[in-house]
Design an enzyme around this catalytic site. Structure first.
Site, PDB file in Angstrom:
ATOM      1  N   ASN A 216      -1.021   3.230  -3.462  1.00 48.69           N
ATOM      2  CA  ASN A 216      -0.508   3.366  -2.105  1.00 48.69           C
ATOM      3  C   ASN A 216      -1.454   4.110  -1.199  1.00 48.69           C
ATOM      4  O   ASN A 216      -2.267   4.919  -1.618  1.00 48.69           O
ATOM      5  CB  ASN A 216       0.863   4.023  -2.121  1.00 48.69           C
ATOM      6  CG  ASN A 216       0.808   5.501  -2.297  1.00 48.69           C
ATOM      7  OD1 ASN A 216       0.263   6.184  -1.462  1.00 48.69           O
ATOM      8  ND2 ASN A 216       1.338   6.000  -3.382  1.00 48.69           N
ATOM      9  N   CYS A 217      -1.339   3.780   0.056  1.00 52.10           N
ATOM     10  CA  CYS A 217      -2.065   4.476   1.092  1.00 52.10           C
ATOM     11  C   CYS A 217      -1.080   4.805   2.188  1.00 52.10           C
ATOM     12  O   CYS A 217      -0.976   4.076   3.164  1.00 52.10           O
ATOM     13  CB  CYS A 217      -3.167   3.594   1.652  1.00 52.10           C
ATOM     14  SG  CYS A 217      -4.327   3.039   0.411  1.00 52.10           S
ATOM     15  N   VAL A 218      -0.324   5.846   1.994  1.00 45.34           N
ATOM     16  CA  VAL A 218       0.403   6.417   3.120  1.00 45.34           C
ATOM     17  C   VAL A 218      -0.634   7.229   3.863  1.00 45.34           C
ATOM     18  O   VAL A 218      -1.819   7.150   3.555  1.00 45.34           O
ATOM     19  CB  VAL A 218       1.565   7.321   2.664  1.00 45.34           C
ATOM     20  CG1 VAL A 218       2.729   6.486   2.226  1.00 45.34           C
ATOM     21  CG2 VAL A 218       1.132   8.267   1.572  1.00 45.34           C
TER      22      VAL A 218
ATOM     23  N   LEU B  99       0.812  -1.213   0.000  1.00 46.80           N
ATOM     24  CA  LEU B  99       0.000   0.000   0.000  1.00 46.80           C
ATOM     25  C   LEU B  99       0.843   1.259   0.000  1.00 46.80           C
ATOM     26  O   LEU B  99       0.382   2.318   0.387  1.00 46.80           O
ATOM     27  CB  LEU B  99      -0.937   0.001   1.214  1.00 46.80           C
ATOM     28  CG  LEU B  99      -2.012  -1.070   1.142  1.00 46.80           C
ATOM     29  CD1 LEU B  99      -2.795  -1.112   2.421  1.00 46.80           C
ATOM     30  CD2 LEU B  99      -2.938  -0.793  -0.014  1.00 46.80           C
TER      31      LEU B  99
END
Lengths: 77, 432, 347
Positions: free
Chosen positions: B247-249, B215
């Site tokens: 992505n999930c920062v 992610l």
């Protein structure tokens, strides 16, 4: 955080992957590690080899703690 | 390379038996979208069910946990198709003509990792911080099959593909619609550019892509950016769907696919192209977890800046923490090549604003634009409707135990809001 | 009822004289004197200068302790809602006096304070301590400075939150405040770059900080007798994260006993960190916190003892000041527990 421990009078070794940050924030004894999500391991290795790798890295950290340093030092291989 | 974007302004979305765009209204047959998403084997394997909803600007609606935001588009002339290497074949995009459904987005939501997804409020104080509150959002909520916990990489992939497929399906509806307006963007070859603009400073955009793992990945023509070397892109390739978010920062400073499609640095550099500067190209470089990669990638950014004989570069970051080092390494090395830089980042200065904002620093980074302090605390009032679920509000990055209060309001850092402190400079939020 | 303000100015602005009169001792006058008139006008009756303290610049510099004591006594008696000093523009000793008397009033009496001066005035060294309005470098800037100070002063008296330094006109005091700019970030970046390329002045939105350094402590002489503690910012916690350490911007740290623990198993430990791929750490938490290896070294006699507790927090997005606070606190615990050295791991 490393700096506060050092300031308290306890020698400290910083084991981290991104050594430039460690340098910027002022750690004195620095041991480079493998990667951010697994600093002291490598999932690509067999469990036995991974343990050997970890022993090596921690040994290096212990070596750093028993080595006098005057300035910021990165303990490379 | 020249790209024409034809904008079809969307002013409403409605569910319908028939899917079409008519007089600015998007009519969607949710079952048809679902069937199109399930045509993909991975989606079939990992996604138990989809539900759909529509969120309009100003409505008392909260969408969470948000994974990605995507603008539907369709290629009507020239080579390639949408999301080359992932949905369409891998042909080079960035030329010809693309229709854009403007004013709307496909939003994917649902639990994946929990703390790495965000919140979009369509009204109230939270709406001021996310650009997506101003859009008509077609929301796809995905529900994983049992046992997905041990296969999060695969599940993330399936939801990513599902979102892109939904956007592709909807974008296709704009193929035969006459755009309300259009714009053209052109980048010349190196030599042509110098001949045409001999007196203008040569500027490139150094576009840093988050690439840290689960992610935390960005895809370029279908290639995971962590397995790429720093390279060059025509700016119009980015505008035409070559780069997408996997992505999930933290929600506040992840670049969604929508951000890539509408990269504001690209837009602002094109606005000055041929006037105050010569916009040469984009340089894409990754943010990996290995130090050797960080060194190699930043070396290559600097090397390409020199090779292109640039005078200046704008560097944008994604995420925070150790990527601050990638940012500083890039800046320092590019400046040392004699190329002047301006960088865009955001800050983690603590809730009281008193802390060091970045994890790394260097005096050569003397021209910084900030997207604001992500630690600023905000109270989001209870809204009438939740699309998705509130289960993750306490554990989301920027939330804390008790973030979701008994009265339904949320106390959290703006870090939880999708796109709040975007580091491409998408917003007006800043800090001093 | 209007707010009560005490104003501090020097001999020059009180019309006593210039350098030749800089030795005059502090004096209390009723109502406004000199520039106080402009403040009163700007406040339109909402606030009023009830007293003015005049002091020679040399007197303050040479008798700082006495001058402060006298002035503090007068200010206290006035029970003001705000103490305002200057503006001092680029007058060095005047600026020094304004900043320092403001600091004293703020610290000793708890009264809100405000001063104004040119950014290069030596008094501006206190800008992180005392709120200072940025002014021009000469008294010709009074027409702009007085209303700016009056406006910010009114905010302070009403207890309203401060805007960002550039909005409210005060010197950057190290506290970051969010606000909405007129133009989006990308446009600001392009404009900034164009200025930089053309060698025109530009202003960074975030000046780079400088970090302080601490000298290294002496090395451990005999490892086999040393107690080693292990700490991490990688968020390793007992399964279920019992203390709810946040995945980002952690507000506290965890202290967990590992006495008798041979290795960190995936059944008993996990990571709470939200900034990296948690899969590898969750599979084998020793990859972040190497308890297994340290336990082996302890058995083999390489180290004396692995300390019974480890300290952990999430570095992700956690304010440097918070992290510093955590470490200061647990460093004391480690000291008291007789720990000889620390291994800190980061992700």
């Amino acid at each position: 955080m490393v700096k506060e421990i050092e300031r308290a009078g306890i020698p400290v070794v910083h084991m981290c992957t991104v050594t430039p940050i460690s340098m910027t924030v002022g750690a004195n004894r620095i041991v480079p590690t493998i990667a951010i999500p697994h600093p002291l391991g490598n999932p690509a290795l067999s469990p036995e080899d991974e343990k050997i790798l970890r022993r090596k890295l921690v040994s290096k950290a212990l070596l750093a703690l028993t080595t006098e340093v005057e300035d910021q030092t990165i303990f490379e291989n | 390379m020249k790209l024409e974007l034809g904008y079809i302004q969307i002013t409403d979305i409605q569910f319908s038996k028939e899917s079409k765009v008519e007089n600015g209204t998007l009519f969607v047959d949710a079952d048809a979208v679902k069937a199109f998403m399930y045509e993909d084997d991975d989606v079939k394997e990992w996604v138990k069910s989809f539900s759909f909803d529509i969120a309009k600007p100003g409505e008392s609606v909260r969408i969470t946990p948000v994974k990605d935001v995507i603008e539907p588009r369709v290629k009507v002339e020239g080579p390639g198709g949408q999301f080359p290497g992932v949905i369409a074949k891998v042909d080079t995009v960035g030329s010809g003509k693309t229709h854009v459904l403007r004013g709307m987005a496909v939003v994917t939501a649902g639990k994946i990792v929990g703390f790495q997804e965000g919140i979009i409020d369509m009204t109230g104080p939270g709406a001021d911080y996310t650009p997506f509150s101003k859009l008509f959002n077609f929301v796809v909520v995905a529900e994983p099959k049992e046992g997905y916990e041990d296969h999060k990489h695969e599940y993330e992939h399936a939801v990513r593909i599902a979102g892109l497929r939904a956007a592709t399906f909807i974008g296709e509806l704009g193929r035969n619609v006459q755009p309300d307006s259009s714009e053209s963007f052109e980048t010349l070859g190196i030599k042509e550019g110098i001949e045409k603009y001999p007196d203008l400073p040569r500027v490139a955009y150094v576009h840093m892509l988050q690439s840290q793992g689960l992610l935390h990945d960005t895809y370029v023509y279908g290639v995971d950016a962590k397995r790429t070397l720093t390279t060059i892109l025509y700016p119009t390739e980015t505008m035409d769907g070559a780069i997408l978010s996997g992505n999930c920062v933290s929600a506040c400073d992840k670049n969604t696919t929508y951000h890539h499609q509408n990269n504001p640095v690209v837009a602002e550099l094109f606005a000055q192209h041929g006037k105050t500067l010569n916009y040469v190209c984009n340089i894409i470089t990754n943010e990996n977890v290995y130090l050797a990669d960080k060194q190699r990638s930043s070396d290559w950014s600097a090397k390409l800046c020199r090779l292109l004989d640039l005078d200046g570069a704008i560097i944008s970051q994604e995420g925070f923490g150790n990527p601050d080092t990638d940012l500083i390494m890039n800046t320092k090395k590019i400046e040392l090549q004699g190329v002047k830089t301006t960088i865009i980042t955001d800050e983690y200065a603590g809730q009281d604003g008193k802390s060091q904002s970045l994890a790394d620093a260097d005096p050569l980074a003397d021209a910084v634009v900030t997207g604001g302090n992500a630690n600023q605390v905000i109270i989001l009032p209870k809204l009438d409707k939740v699309i998705g679920m509130l289960d993750y509000v306490d554990t989301i990055a920027g939330g804390h135990a008790g973030s979701l209060r008994p009265d339904g309001s949320i106390e959290a850092e703006i870090q939880v809001i999708t796109g709040a402190t975007n580091e491409m400079g998408f917003n007006t939020l800043s800090a001093r | 009822m209007s707010y009560r303000v005490v104003h501090y100015i020097n001999q020059f602005f009180a019309n006593i004289g210039g350098e030749e009169m800089a030795h005059v001792a502090p004096e209390l006058r009723e109502g406004f004197v000199g520039p106080g008139m402009a403040l009163n006008q700007a406040w339109k009756g909402e606030a009023e200068v009830v007293a003015t303290i005049v002091c020679g610049d040399s007197y303050f510099a040479e008798h700082e302790k006495d001058a402060k004591a006298q002035i503090l006594e007068w200010v206290k008696a006035q029970k003001p809602d705000l103490f305002i000093a200057g503006p001092a523009f680029n007058a060095g000793r005047y600026g020094y006096a304004c900043a320092n008397i403001c600091a004293a009033v703020q610290d000793e009496l708890g009264v809100p304070v405000l001063t104004g001066m040119y950014q290069e005035n030596p008094g501006a060294d206190l800008k992180n301590k005392v709120l200072i309005v940025s002014t021009a470098n000469s008294a010709a800037g009074m027409r702009k400075a007085a209303p700016a100070m009056a406006k910010l002063a009114m905010k302070l008296m009403k207890g309203e939150p401060l805007g960002a330094s550039c909005e409210d006109g005060y010197m950057n005091n190290g506290i970051r405040v969010n606000f909405f700019e007129k133009e989006r970030g990308a446009k600001r970046a392009v404009n900034m770059l164009i200025k930089k390329l053309n060698d025109q002045p530009f202003e960074t939105e975030y000046p780079m900080p400088s970090f302080d350094h601490v000298a290294p402590n002496k090395a451990i002489k005999d490892l086999s007798k040393a107690t080693i503690a292990v700490c991490t910012s990688g968020g390793i916690v007992p399964k279920g994260n019992p203390d709810h350490i946040e995945s980002s911007s952690a507000s506290h740290y965890g202290e967990y006993c590992i006495a008798g623990v041979e290795t960190l198993t995936s059944d008993a430990y996990e990571t709470a960190h939200g900034g990296y791929d948690p899969v590898y750490a969750n599979q084998n938490p020793n990859r972040v916190l190497p308890v297994d290896v340290l336990r082996e070294f302890e058995k083999e006699g390489i180290i004396g003892k692995l300390h019974d507790y480890f300290y952990t927090t999430v570095g992700n997005g956690t304010a440097v000041a918070s992290a510093k606070g955590f470490a200061m606190e647990y460093a004391q615990k480690l000291l008291e527990a007789g720990v000889h050295a620390v291994i800190m791991t980061s992700t």
